[in-house]
Design an enzyme around this catalytic site. Structure first.
Site, mmCIF file in Angstrom:
data_model
loop_
_atom_site.group_PDB
_atom_site.id
_atom_site.type_symbol
_atom_site.label_atom_id
_atom_site.label_comp_id
_atom_site.label_asym_id
_atom_site.label_seq_id
_atom_site.Cartn_x
_atom_site.Cartn_y
_atom_site.Cartn_z
ATOM 1 N N LYS A 128 28.977 63.471 29.836
ATOM 2 C CA LYS A 128 29.015 64.910 29.564
ATOM 3 C C LYS A 128 30.441 65.381 29.309
ATOM 4 C CE LYS A 128 24.651 65.947 31.788
ATOM 5 N NZ LYS A 128 24.231 64.549 31.977
ATOM 6 N N LYS A 163 24.018 72.304 34.018
ATOM 7 C CA LYS A 163 23.607 70.913 34.254
ATOM 8 C C LYS A 163 24.594 70.217 35.172
ATOM 9 C CE LYS A 163 23.986 70.080 29.730
ATOM 10 N NZ LYS A 163 24.045 69.388 28.410
ATOM 11 N N ARG A 213 19.333 62.465 18.786
ATOM 12 C CA ARG A 213 20.096 61.296 19.213
ATOM 13 C C ARG A 213 20.578 60.558 17.964
ATOM 14 N NH1 ARG A 213 20.432 57.901 23.461
ATOM 15 N NH2 ARG A 213 21.059 59.843 24.489
ATOM 16 N N ARG A 228 14.468 64.788 19.506
ATOM 17 C CA ARG A 228 13.613 64.868 20.704
ATOM 18 C C ARG A 228 13.274 66.349 20.909
ATOM 19 N NH1 ARG A 228 18.054 61.773 23.978
ATOM 20 N NH2 ARG A 228 19.192 63.263 22.700
ATOM 21 N N ARG A 236 13.881 71.365 27.689
ATOM 22 C CA ARG A 236 14.534 70.064 27.528
ATOM 23 C C ARG A 236 13.796 69.206 26.508
ATOM 24 N NH1 ARG A 236 14.086 68.200 33.594
ATOM 25 N NH2 ARG A 236 11.974 68.992 33.133
ATOM 26 N N ASP A 276 24.470 63.046 21.256
ATOM 27 C CA ASP A 276 23.415 64.047 21.336
ATOM 28 C C ASP A 276 23.885 65.327 20.672
ATOM 29 O OD1 ASP A 276 21.882 62.250 22.681
ATOM 30 O OD2 ASP A 276 22.118 63.167 24.653
ATOM 31 N N GLU A 284 26.377 65.833 24.368
ATOM 32 C CA GLU A 284 26.729 64.690 25.203
ATOM 33 C C GLU A 284 27.163 63.533 24.311
ATOM 34 O OE1 GLU A 284 24.014 63.329 28.183
ATOM 35 O OE2 GLU A 284 23.487 65.345 28.847
ATOM 36 N N ASN A 286 26.862 59.659 24.897
ATOM 37 C CA ASN A 286 26.317 58.654 25.798
ATOM 38 C C ASN A 286 26.881 57.273 25.473
ATOM 39 O OD1 ASN A 286 23.890 60.115 27.306
ATOM 40 N ND2 ASN A 286 23.934 60.839 25.194
#
Length: 320
Positions: A128, A163, A213, A228, A236, A276, A284, A286
């Site tokens: 993050k 978050k 993603r 997503r 979410r 993301d 984000e 990742n």
């Protein structure tokens, strides 16, 4: 070329959902190319002074059977330097034990092991907080322990997402709208009364079109993304939170973002990045165990695992 030996440091094999597991798809592609596969858990790593970092590993063969998808060929203790490459694929949480594992892996590097993604890069890019390096691509964001700062941020932006920094799969994400309903309670829950740092972001309404993603492999974005999409009343999009994964072509704007991030981060030892993006905002970066290989491959026919193993082979050909 001699047969390559690859070690996956991962979660327990018996917990894999192989119909969607990205680590499994990497194993399958590696075995297709004739590589020998081994696996261990982070807790199997150890070091003794005067020796090397070792692990108790399971040499495995994939069977092609969905029920019993692997069998053990042998269980043995091996030095990590004796593998051609070690893939660190342990899922978050990015906790103290994860960090300790990266230190062991970094010692293995000093002994001659090749580790992907690089342990130091894993530590330096918490998923993050890594977005702070790219403010031009982020929605307004606050990182703080202070409840007062969160309230001020909400007063300015009205509709916000809160978050924890160590969550995954959408865990612990809250949305607070203009009415500020339960804002104080949510902050107390997330920041543990000021003991823990949290992230707060202005809500990005394009989440209705999906949390995309984007996979960056060897600095190059894959040509398809997985959007997503939140379902029902859920905010979410994470697949683990019930989001629907829909593969889509990479847009030009998303390509521009991904190439900028990949150009900066890949040279640091991040062969695989899962970016993301909601709308045009990076939420984000990742790097621990990015997923979505199989979903993209199944829906588009583009072979993401092959793209990854190709990039891994290029990396290995460069030598130490």
């Amino acid at each position: 070329m001699s047969q390559r030996n690859i070690l996956f440091v991962a979660d327990p094999l018996d917990e894999f959902k192989i119909y969607k597991d990205t680590t499994f798809s990497m194993m399958r592609e590696a075995q297709r190319r004739g590589w020998r596969i081994a696996a261990c858990l982070p807790q199997d790593l150890q070091w003794v002074s005067g020796g090397h970092v070792t692990a108790t590993v399971r040499q495995i063969t994939l069977t092609g059977d969905a029920m019993h998808w692997y069998h053990d060929d042998i269980i043995e203790t091996k030095a990590l330097k004796d593998f051609d490459v070690v893939l660190m694929r342990k899922d978050p949480p990015f906790d103290a034990e994860y960090i300790y594992a990266t230190h062991l892996l970094e010692q293995a590097e000093r002994e001659g092991a090749r580790v992907v993604n690089k342990p130091r890069a894993l530590r330096d890019h918490p998923e993050k907080l890594a977005i702070m390096e790219f403010p031009q691509f982020t929605t307004p964001t606050l990182v703080t322990r202070s409840a007062e700062s969160v309230k001020a941020f909400h007063a300015e932006h009205g509709d916000i997402i809160l978050k924890p920094l160590d969550g995954m799969g959408g865990m612990g994400i809250f949305r607070v709208r203009q009415d500020a309903l339960n804002l104080g309670s949510i902050v107390e829950t997330l920041n543990k009364g000021g003991a823990e740092t949290i992230m707060v972001q202005r809500f990005v309404p394009q989440i209705v079109d999906g949390d995309k993603r984007i996979l960056i492999i060897g600095g190059v974005p894959a040509p398809f993304v997985l959007a997503r999409i939140p379902q029902g009343t859920e905010v979410r999009g994470n697949l683990a939170a019930g989001g629907k994964g829909v593969a889509q072509p990479l847009t030009e704007r998303n390509r521009e973002i991904a190439e900028t991030v990949g150009k900066a981060l890949a040279p640091r030892g991040l062969l695989l990045i899962g970016l993301d993006v909601i709308g045009d905002s990076v939420t984000e970066i990742n790097v621990t165990s990015p997923t979505c290989f199989q979903e993209i491959t199944d829906q588009t026919g583009f072979d993401v695992p092959a793209m990854f193993i190709d990039a891994l082979e290029v990396e290995l050909e460069k030598g130490p």
